[in-house]
Design a protein around this motif. Structure first.
Motif, mmCIF file in Angstrom:
data_model
loop_
_atom_site.group_PDB
_atom_site.id
_atom_site.type_symbol
_atom_site.label_atom_id
_atom_site.label_comp_id
_atom_site.label_asym_id
_atom_site.label_seq_id
_atom_site.Cartn_x
_atom_site.Cartn_y
_atom_site.Cartn_z
ATOM 1 N N HIS A 1 -59.047 -105.086 -12.612
ATOM 2 C CA HIS A 1 -58.143 -104.080 -13.175
ATOM 3 C C HIS A 1 -57.438 -104.693 -14.384
ATOM 4 C CE1 HIS A 1 -54.593 -101.495 -13.585
ATOM 5 N NE2 HIS A 1 -55.290 -100.570 -12.969
ATOM 6 N N LEU B 1 -49.768 -105.367 -8.348
ATOM 7 C CA LEU B 1 -50.703 -105.135 -9.441
ATOM 8 C C LEU B 1 -50.238 -105.752 -10.753
ATOM 9 C CD1 LEU B 1 -53.276 -103.448 -10.327
ATOM 10 C CD2 LEU B 1 -51.666 -101.643 -10.953
ATOM 11 N N MET C 1 -48.791 -100.688 -8.277
ATOM 12 C CA MET C 1 -50.059 -100.417 -7.601
ATOM 13 C C MET C 1 -50.873 -99.452 -8.445
ATOM 14 S SD MET C 1 -48.653 -97.851 -4.629
ATOM 15 C CE MET C 1 -47.458 -99.095 -4.148
ATOM 16 N N PRO C 2 -52.180 -99.393 -8.228
ATOM 17 C CA PRO C 2 -52.964 -98.395 -8.953
ATOM 18 C C PRO C 2 -52.422 -96.998 -8.711
ATOM 19 C CG PRO C 2 -54.418 -99.957 -7.865
ATOM 20 C CD PRO C 2 -53.039 -100.242 -7.376
#
Length: 469
Positions: free
Chosen positions: A56, A281, A319-320
């Motif tokens: 990511h 993240l 977070m995504p």
């Protein structure tokens, strides 16, 4: 240096080379090993295992921000990922609220990983399934036993790096007697912590006790909610209440500093307890976050963007999808404080595996049911949907067993209900009559989320009709 960290650092270097030294980049690389043994009709019908690597990338160039992700970790795949993200920044609108990168920060090591769980063989999961099936003694059984292992690494162009590992095991099974189901679920740090025999015996006892249910009229009933049902409360409180983005948009019930809950309620998001990487993240270290202490709301969750907007900083919940859905605490524990007994709240005590006696599956539940004059014992909720996000009014159904309790004794099984209830109001001041001593961790998604709760006795729950209504 781990393989994941080499990839993350390599992508950051590639960004510097292609987008220039002023580009800001953060990269998270995760490897997930998931193994799942499913069973139905009391037979294992599927054993699957998969390993996946995800990269990511978030890129901020010339005041514009874009993200990209991929699963290819060869040179061409990583170069293509960087180019896609770079092209997206050219099309993205200006991002004046860009919060910047996480600076170099110490990251906790997290709990020790049980290697036997991380790399468990299929026959080790099958042993738990066999024990579950044997324990239901002829009833139909279905469910799964899973093990999961995650390793990850983070790097950004500010020089911050982090690595971590996590593992967990979970079992979720039902036993069916005629048209009645009983359920048993547990999430644990170690596969050895899953007792298929105890879980199967509990599910079977509930299924047999749920036979021949009667229909009761809708209305407000005192309830004892078992941990599976309480986990639904915690999940919805997390998504819609302790979500920093929703709070900033005034779409959350949360009012930090206000006694919104009963003094018996203490909620802590505790991601380092088990099963979760020790950073988020954005590379922010995770830590325990008290959400409610003694009934008083104390905090909501933030990622870097939401935290910067609130002037509060990140709580480690990037977070995504958090830019869209908001930062959500996924590891909430409801704990019983013995001091609540001084306020007339029952605090039960007893081990989870003892006292399987039909509808009442453990000593905690037995102690809380014993105090009810007339009410309902509820095993589980499902298909819950939010009607009013601000007040967190939720509608849903009961399942896997409901019983009428009269003078402290479950007297008959009850047909499933539909309910409509405000979760914060149901847990409000004066509403909590008892908590179990033993918190039971319920499995969440395979990303390390879980909700841990004891059995809970509440003064009122609004049932609006039958499950088909």
């Amino acid at each position: 240096m781990s393989a994941e960290l080499e990839i993350a650092v390599g992508v950051v270097d590639l960004v510097r080379h292609t987008a220039g030294p002023s580009a800001e980049a953060e990269v998270l690389v995760t490897r997930t090993d998931l193994a799942l043994t499913r069973f139905a009709n009391s037979f294992i019908h599927q054993n699957v295992a998969e390993t996946g690597v995800a990269v990511h990338l978030r890129l901020h160039v010339d005041g514009r921000t874009a993200t990209g992700s991929g699963s290819r970790v060869d040179a061409d795949g990583l170069a293509a990922l960087v180019e896609r993200a770079r092209a997206a920044t050219r099309l993205a609108p200006p991002d004046p609220a860009w919060p910047g990168l996480t600076p170099p920060t110490p990251v906790p090591s997290g709990p020790a990983v049980d290697e036997a769980t991380a790399f468990a063989a299929p026959d080790e999961r099958a042993e738990r399934v066999r024990a579950f099936v044997d324990a239901v003694e002829g009833l139909e059984a279905a469910g799964y036993c899973r093990t999961a292992y995650r390793s990850g690494a983070f790097a950004n162009s500010a020089g911050h790096t982090a690595t971590g590992r996590a593992a967990e095991a979970a079992m979720d099974g039902i036993a069916r007697a005629g048209g009645a189901d009983g359920v048993a679920r547990l999430c644990a740090d170690r596969l050895a912590g899953l007792d298929g025999t105890a879980l199967g015996a509990s599910a079977a006892a509930k299924a047999r006790a749920a036979a021949d249910p009667v229909e009761l009229p809708p209305g407000h009933y005192e309830v004892v909610l078992e941990p599976a049902a309480v986990a639904d409360l915690l999940q919805n409180l997390a998504w819609y209440g302790f979500n920093g983005k929703r709070y900033a948009e005034r779409q959350s019930f949360a009012e930090p500093g206000t006694a919104q809950f009963d003094p018996a309620v203490t909620l802590v998001d505790d991601p380092l307890r088990a099963g979760t990487l020790p950073f988020d993240l954005e590379g922010t270290p995770r830590r325990a976050l008290p959400l409610v202490e003694g009934g008083t709301t104390g905090a909501v969750a933030y990622d870097r963007r939401a935290g910067a907007a609130a002037g509060a900083g990140s709580t480690g919940h990037g977070m995504p999808g958090s830019a869209t859905f908001g930062p959500i605490p996924h590891n909430i524990r409801l704990s019983a404080d013995p001091r609540v007994a001084d306020a007339g709240v029952t605090v039960a005590d007893g081990p989870l595996s003892a006292g399987v006696t039909g509808a009442v599956g453990d000593p905690d539940t037995a102690a809380l049911v014993a105090g009810m004059r007339r009410g309902l014992l509820v095993s589980d909720f499902w298909y819950t949907r939010v009607l009013d996000p601000k007040q967190l009014v939720v509608t849903g159904l009961t399942r896997n067993g409901v019983w009428l309790v009269e003078d402290g004794v479950p007297t008959r099984a009850v047909r499933d209900f539909r309910f409509t209830e405000s979760y914060p109001r149901a847990l409000g001041p004066g509403r909590v009559l008892g908590l179990g001593r033993t918190a039971v961790r319920q499995p969440g998604r395979v990303d390390g989320s879980w909700y841990e709760a004891p059995t809970l006795r509440l003064s009122s729950w609004h049932f609006t009709g039958g499950a088909s209504g």
